[in-house]
Write a protein that holds these residues in place. Structure first.
Motif, PDB file in Angstrom:
ATOM      1  N   GLY A   1       0.792  -1.225   0.000  1.00  0.00           N
ATOM      2  CA  GLY A   1       0.000   0.000   0.000  1.00  0.00           C
ATOM      3  C   GLY A   1       0.818   1.266   0.000  1.00  0.00           C
ATOM      4  N   ASN A   2       1.842   1.326  -0.869  1.00  0.00           N
ATOM      5  CA  ASN A   2       2.737   2.488  -0.966  1.00  0.00           C
ATOM      6  C   ASN A   2       3.420   2.798   0.371  1.00  0.00           C
ATOM      7  OD1 ASN A   2       2.166   3.006  -3.731  1.00  0.00           O
ATOM      8  ND2 ASN A   2       0.223   3.944  -3.116  1.00  0.00           N
ATOM      9  N   LEU A   3       3.912   1.758   0.995  1.00  0.00           N
ATOM     10  CA  LEU A   3       4.626   1.886   2.267  1.00  0.00           C
ATOM     11  C   LEU A   3       5.878   2.744   2.083  1.00  0.00           C
ATOM     12  CD1 LEU A   3       4.413   0.576   5.185  1.00  0.00           C
ATOM     13  CD2 LEU A   3       6.218  -0.977   4.403  1.00  0.00           C
ATOM     14  N   PRO A   4       6.121   3.727   2.961  1.00  0.00           N
ATOM     15  CA  PRO A   4       7.325   4.572   2.830  1.00  0.00           C
ATOM     16  C   PRO A   4       8.611   3.757   2.988  1.00  0.00           C
ATOM     17  CG  PRO A   4       5.730   5.602   4.292  1.00  0.00           C
ATOM     18  CD  PRO A   4       5.243   4.202   4.036  1.00  0.00           C
ATOM     19  N   PHE A   5       9.657   4.213   2.323  1.00  0.00           N
ATOM     20  CA  PHE A   5      10.963   3.572   2.468  1.00  0.00           C
ATOM     21  C   PHE A   5      12.055   4.602   2.239  1.00  0.00           C
ATOM     22  CE2 PHE A   5       9.783   3.087  -1.993  1.00  0.00           C
ATOM     23  CZ  PHE A   5      10.940   3.452  -2.671  1.00  0.00           C
ATOM     24  N   MET A   6      13.238   4.282   2.725  1.00  0.00           N
ATOM     25  CA  MET A   6      14.412   5.113   2.492  1.00  0.00           C
ATOM     26  C   MET A   6      15.628   4.206   2.375  1.00  0.00           C
ATOM     27  SD  MET A   6      16.584   5.047   5.376  1.00  0.00           S
ATOM     28  CE  MET A   6      17.415   6.601   5.465  1.00  0.00           C
TER      29      MET A   6
ATOM     30  N   PHE B   1      12.760  10.687   6.445  1.00  0.00           N
ATOM     31  CA  PHE B   1      11.990   9.441   6.468  1.00  0.00           C
ATOM     32  C   PHE B   1      10.928   9.472   7.576  1.00  0.00           C
ATOM     33  CE2 PHE B   1      12.048   4.741   7.691  1.00  0.00           C
ATOM     34  CZ  PHE B   1      11.172   4.365   6.688  1.00  0.00           C
ATOM     35  N   ALA B   2      11.305   9.995   8.730  1.00  0.00           N
ATOM     36  CA  ALA B   2      10.348  10.093   9.836  1.00  0.00           C
ATOM     37  C   ALA B   2       9.163  10.967   9.440  1.00  0.00           C
ATOM     38  CB  ALA B   2      11.038  10.644  11.085  1.00  0.00           C
ATOM     39  N   GLU B   3       9.446  12.067   8.739  1.00  0.00           N
ATOM     40  CA  GLU B   3       8.373  12.953   8.294  1.00  0.00           C
ATOM     41  C   GLU B   3       7.488  12.253   7.261  1.00  0.00           C
ATOM     42  OE1 GLU B   3       5.981  16.359   7.881  1.00  0.00           O
ATOM     43  OE2 GLU B   3       7.325  15.616   9.451  1.00  0.00           O
ATOM     44  N   LEU B   4       8.108  11.476   6.382  1.00  0.00           N
ATOM     45  CA  LEU B   4       7.358  10.736   5.369  1.00  0.00           C
ATOM     46  C   LEU B   4       6.429   9.714   6.021  1.00  0.00           C
ATOM     47  CD1 LEU B   4       7.153  10.433   2.246  1.00  0.00           C
ATOM     48  CD2 LEU B   4       8.879   8.639   2.418  1.00  0.00           C
TER      49      LEU B   4
ATOM     50  N   LYS C   1       1.024   7.880   7.869  1.00  0.00           N
ATOM     51  CA  LYS C   1       0.132   7.436   8.933  1.00  0.00           C
ATOM     52  C   LYS C   1      -1.084   8.354   9.038  1.00  0.00           C
ATOM     53  CE  LYS C   1       1.809   5.604  12.735  1.00  0.00           C
ATOM     54  NZ  LYS C   1       2.568   5.359  13.972  1.00  0.00           N
ATOM     55  N   GLU C   2      -0.872   9.631   8.860  1.00  0.00           N
ATOM     56  CA  GLU C   2      -1.996  10.573   8.885  1.00  0.00           C
ATOM     57  C   GLU C   2      -2.986  10.294   7.745  1.00  0.00           C
ATOM     58  OE1 GLU C   2      -0.629  14.581   8.767  1.00  0.00           O
ATOM     59  OE2 GLU C   2       0.037  14.604  10.869  1.00  0.00           O
ATOM     60  N   GLU C   3      -2.442  10.020   6.557  1.00  0.00           N
ATOM     61  CA  GLU C   3      -3.292   9.708   5.409  1.00  0.00           C
ATOM     62  C   GLU C   3      -4.117   8.455   5.649  1.00  0.00           C
ATOM     63  OE1 GLU C   3      -0.563   9.457   2.197  1.00  0.00           O
ATOM     64  OE2 GLU C   3      -0.209  11.630   2.099  1.00  0.00           O
ATOM     65  N   LEU C   4      -3.504   7.455   6.281  1.00  0.00           N
ATOM     66  CA  LEU C   4      -4.216   6.219   6.583  1.00  0.00           C
ATOM     67  C   LEU C   4      -5.324   6.454   7.596  1.00  0.00           C
ATOM     68  CD1 LEU C   4      -1.287   3.613   6.805  1.00  0.00           C
ATOM     69  CD2 LEU C   4      -2.931   3.885   4.940  1.00  0.00           C
TER      70      LEU C   4
END
Length: 424
Positions: free
Chosen positions: A381-386, A410-413, A418-421
């Motif tokens: 589900g478009n999980l953030p990564f760095m 990355f923390a900000e991403l 999480k807010e979008e979810l």
């Protein structure tokens, strides 16, 4: 009039958290493994060096003393003792792009008698499995030529299908049976099928304890810092077939359950984000990595690396042993299977993002990372990564500033994701 010193006094260093009983037990167990090999060598017994994913059950059944150069290289790097070995290796023909574990070990082999980290006895034979990488075969060939000793090798073929085919299992089984015959003849040790089944039972029990420990990380908040798993990998590689390893794991479980009871954790901060760590630890900067992650409330709650030694097989069954060792390493399986495993782990451990260690020392591990990053993110589900540039043992290939900057972003991403979810 004398000049006054206006340099501000340095802030007192914070005392380090004392090692837990389980950490002390794990360290003592590894020290004993090294010492046992040295003492066996002094008695005139043949001792060996092995690759980390070689079937330890064979040597354990025969009562052979084995040490593992990959683990030794990681320990040397973590203790910040790698520099002279790296410089020596590069001055004697090793390219900077080679595996840093290999460079440390090849230099160590030359400097064995005068090394400040000298705790490995000179080997009489080598045990090699290529389920981790192909470079390791060349590394051990160089050791074989240097010491003029034999290599006992198992060829673990790459899996081009989602499972290990029966033909591959038969191929690997035949090699294991020949290995038992040849290694018994070379060392003078007698093979005991009942002892083999017992070693596999002990290894399975320790594997189950190891999985139980890793599964505690699924709790929210986690009672365990994911980086702690790296501190207990040594016994899982060195002594997985020994009852003493189970004692270490049970002690660790008792400590974790005490944390759960008290609402505490070995993670040294407030947990805001749960991440998957992809790749080998950056051993020279482990404390720096943890400190940086702690600053943003990031806890490593899952990693494929620590699970490579969670082998599932039937005690006493050589075919199941062959299948398990052929399918444990991410370097030996299809990308589709790697993605399937990570999707499962990401769901189980409630992962908010993935950190990819682009490890200069391990080309085979990172060659497909760019594609893995994209496909795992999409599958989850478009999980953030760095990603950050680093090295498992060479301190020169890592930038603290780069890591800190990328973790901040990355923390900000992850926060935004999480807010979008939450907002649908």
């Amino acid at each position: 009039m004398s000049e006054q010193n206006t340099t501000p006094a340095a802030a007192p260093a914070k005392p380090k958290r004392p090692k837990s009983k389980s950490q002390l037990m794990a360290g003592a167990l590894l020290d004993k493994a090294y010492n046992d090999a040295i003492e066996a060598k002094a008695r005139g017994e043949k001792i060996g060096w092995a690759t980390s994913l070689f079937p330890q059950e064979i040597a354990e059944t025969l009562g052979l003393n084995i040490v593992y150069p990959e683990n030794h290289g990681a320990a040397v790097a973590a203790k910040k003792l790698a520099e002279p070995f790296l410089h020596y290796a590069e001055a004697h023909g090793c390219n900077n792009d080679l595996c840093s574990y290999a460079k440390i070990d090849l230099a160590y082999a030359d400097l064995l008698e005068c090394s400040p980290a000298s705790n490995m006895a000179v080997p009489d034979f080598l045990l090699v499995a290529n389920n981790g990488c192909n470079e390791i075969t060349k590394w051990f060939e160089l050791l074989s030529r240097k010491y003029k000793i034999p290599i006992f090798m198992i060829d673990m073929t790459y899996n081009h299908l989602p499972q290990v085919t029966e033909s591959r299992v038969k191929y690997i089984r035949a090699q294991i049976e020949k290995l038992i015959e040849d290694l018994s003849a070379f060392t003078g040790k007698k093979w005991d099928p009942d002892r083999f089944a017992e070693v596999m039972r002990i290894s399975t029990a320790n594997r189950n304890l190891w999985e139980q420990i890793a599964d505690y990380l699924a709790l929210e908040p986690s009672p365990l810092s994911g980086f702690d798993l790296f501190n207990y990998m040594g016994p899982m590689v060195f002594t997985r077939g020994r009852a003493e390893t189970g004692d270490v794991m049970r002690q660790l479980i008792a400590e974790i359950e005490e944390h759960i009871k008290n609402g505490t954790s070995t993670y040294p901060g407030e947990q805001h984000f749960r991440v998957f760590w992809e790749g080998i630890a950056c051993w020279p900067y482990l404390s720096h990595n943890l400190k940086t992650l702690k600053k943003y409330g990031i806890n490593v709650c899952a990693t494929a690396y620590a699970r490579a030694w969670s082998l599932d097989y039937t005690p006493g069954d050589i075919e199941s042993l062959a299948r398990a060792y052929s399918f444990t390493s991410s370097n030996n399986i299809l990308m589709d299977e790697s993605i399937r495993r990570r999707k499962e782990w990401n769901e189980k451990f409630h992962i908010d993002g993935t950190i990819y260690h682009v490890n200069r020392a391990c080309k085979v591990m990172v060659c497909q990372q760019q594609e893995l990053m994209r496909r795992v993110s999409e599958a989850c589900g478009n999980l953030p990564f760095m990603a950050f540039d680093g090295d498992q043992a060479d301190y020169r290939n890592f930038s603290e500033a780069q890591f800190e900057t990328r973790i901040e972003a990355f923390a900000e991403l992850m926060r935004k994701h999480k807010e979008e979810l939450r907002n649908g």
